[in-house]
Write an enzyme that holds these catalytic residues in place. Sequence first.
Site, PDB file in Angstrom:
ATOM      1  CG  MET A 285       3.960  -3.770  -1.676  1.00 24.28           C
ATOM      2  SD  MET A 285       5.153  -2.966  -0.587  1.00 24.28           S
ATOM      3  CE  MET A 285       4.090  -1.988   0.458  1.00 24.28           C
TER       4      MET A 285
ATOM      5  CG  ASP B   8      10.802   3.357  -6.913  1.00 22.69           C
ATOM      6  OD1 ASP B   8      11.818   3.151  -6.251  1.00 22.69           O
ATOM      7  OD2 ASP B   8       9.644   3.396  -6.452  1.00 22.69           O
TER       8      ASP B   8
ATOM      9  CE  LYS C  44      15.319  -4.181 -15.079  1.00 20.69           C
ATOM     10  NZ  LYS C  44      15.409  -3.183 -16.124  1.00 20.69           N
TER      11      LYS C  44
HETATM   12  N1  SAH Z   1       4.142   4.375  -3.820  1.00 22.76           N
HETATM   13  C1  SAH Z   1       3.401   3.432  -4.618  1.00 22.76           C
HETATM   14  C2  SAH Z   1       3.258   2.078  -3.922  1.00 22.76           C
HETATM   15  C3  SAH Z   1       4.567   1.392  -3.730  1.00 22.76           C
HETATM   16  S1  SAH Z   1       4.388  -0.184  -3.013  1.00 22.76           S
HETATM   17  C4  SAH Z   1       2.042   4.023  -4.942  1.00 22.76           C
HETATM   18  O1  SAH Z   1       1.671   5.064  -4.409  1.00 22.76           O
HETATM   19  O2  SAH Z   1       1.323   3.445  -5.772  1.00 22.76           O
HETATM   20  C5  SAH Z   1       4.345  -1.223  -4.442  1.00 22.76           C
HETATM   21  C6  SAH Z   1       2.956  -1.784  -4.619  1.00 22.76           C
HETATM   22  O3  SAH Z   1       2.140  -0.840  -5.277  1.00 22.76           O
HETATM   23  C7  SAH Z   1       2.881  -3.008  -5.501  1.00 22.76           C
HETATM   24  O4  SAH Z   1       3.227  -4.168  -4.793  1.00 22.76           O
HETATM   25  C8  SAH Z   1       1.432  -2.990  -5.871  1.00 22.76           C
HETATM   26  O5  SAH Z   1       0.633  -3.440  -4.809  1.00 22.76           O
HETATM   27  C9  SAH Z   1       1.162  -1.521  -6.028  1.00 22.76           C
HETATM   28  N2  SAH Z   1       1.292  -1.105  -7.437  1.00 22.76           N
HETATM   29  C10 SAH Z   1       2.207  -0.277  -7.960  1.00 22.76           C
HETATM   30  N3  SAH Z   1       1.982  -0.086  -9.275  1.00 22.76           N
HETATM   31  C11 SAH Z   1       0.877  -0.801  -9.574  1.00 22.76           C
HETATM   32  C12 SAH Z   1       0.113  -1.001 -10.757  1.00 22.76           C
HETATM   33  N4  SAH Z   1       0.443  -0.421 -11.917  1.00 22.76           N
HETATM   34  N5  SAH Z   1      -0.976  -1.794 -10.690  1.00 22.76           N
HETATM   35  C13 SAH Z   1      -1.338  -2.386  -9.543  1.00 22.76           C
HETATM   36  N6  SAH Z   1      -0.652  -2.231  -8.402  1.00 22.76           N
HETATM   37  C14 SAH Z   1       0.430  -1.452  -8.402  1.00 22.76           C
END
Ligand code: SAH
Length: 525
Positions: A190, A50, A72
Amino acid sequence: MPNQTKKSSQPAHPDTPGAVYLVGAGPGDAKLITLAGVEALRRADVVVCDALANAALLDHAPANVTVIDAGKRAGDHTLSQDEINSAMAEHALAGRTVVRLKGGDPFIFGRGSEEAIYLHERGVPVVAIPGVTAAIAAPACAGVPITFRNLAATVTFVTGHHSKQPDSPTVDYAALARLVDRGGTLCIYMGMTRLADITAALIDHGLSGDTAAAVVQWGTLPRQRSVRSTLDQLPDDVTRAGLGAPAIIVIGPVAEVEHAALHWFDHRPLFGQTVVVTRTRTQSSRLRAELEALGAEVIESPTIEITPPDDPTPMREAVRQIADFDWVLLTSENAVNALADTLEAMELDSRHLAGVSIAAVGLSTDAALRDRLSITADFVPSQFNAQVMGRELTEKCDMTGKRVLYLKADIARKTLVEALTEAGATVETIDAYHTRIAAALPEALWEAAESGRIDWITFTSSSTARNFVQLAGDRLERFAHARIASIGPSTTATAERLGLSVDTQAEISDIDGLVTAIGRATSNA
Ligand code: SAH
């Protein structure tokens, strides 16, 4: 991470289907994956990665793993969900172990369940390994506890991204506004592109504009940034601070909890600092680890490459006849590695060195000796350079008639040999490794320089300084905003001769000393 960074030659076993491991990669920091996730990676033939999964996690996978970058752009499009699904099924049905590495947790806004159902329907065994999700980790690292006794009894994970499918569920902002009003916490994924709509919707549904709110971008990573605000001010404050995706939006009274005890992450001494490490890749790991432990973002920009000598025979011969020598001198970790590699290639181990005394130039060479060969040096000088080593060794030990093997780089200094010869020893020098200037400075360094992100450049030897200046060439002034940290007086002298101004120098010329100096200079700034 380009597609297919590592090429596979895995045999296919069409009779026994492999499996797909849906692995939660954690929120960003590569250490926040689970042990089960690492184990799956170690067995992977194929990793489907991912965009938000940390690319460093691929280091856990075997060297010949096939990497499919699902995040990507490949050519003119990103891989569609259908393409990802069919690639996973195809590899697994050919008998391969596939790891689907997903940011955070696979089942939190990660389409993990869709992928599991697709694979299951095609007879592919699926194993899911949970991960630390962003809404838990990012606020925690920004000092925002998502529950707090007497402040928040509920936490709600919300998607800020609306599905365009007509029959898909919608987010009930009235219900969310009520939850927060009663002291709940919302964690919105998101949501950054729709931030103003989201805050307006909550206010429209009766939530006070004064409600505490926060945004945490790149949570758990050295580049993490966060903003605290109120619901009505949040969009403006976020724009002003320049924050964007990926970020978690936290809404509710917990967002105004402020306590020093909760800032263990973003109040570390080097948090927010970007530090360039110019040593060779094999030598950089400890410096990197120490800087990262203090919160720095490290850019590795090796200026030196270490290669084995073109002809390995002299080194092997010397090692074969090691019992003829009284002393072996090791003046760097590279020499230790060369010795250990040669023993390994000759199917020997450290027992072969029994009876020979070993001198190491400094603590890190001694540490490398212990690490690679489980040997403690018989002699380490009080100051870590070859001159002092020669003087102190001849003072402390009678070298008359002694045979000394000096495993050196092709550019070693002569003073050590002279001191020993004068003291009556016979010194045989062998080229144990070659050092040469790196081909170029990495692209990531130029990008960081371009955006003015570099705070420190570290020089751990005169040659790192010399090579850096040479490799930067006429683009050296792009690093003008960065401060320079030197490991000791001779490195500082070289850097200054090259026209660089050194901002801090280690008091004790080793890695700890260098990191301490940077920490002190940063907190005084
Ligand atoms: N499955 C992932 C979420 C995927 S959706 C999880 O459990 O975290 C993608 C969203 O996750 C991004 O738009 C953001 O809102 C959040 N996200 C992912 N990594 C992040 C990070 N390091 N810091 C803040 N938000 C993050």
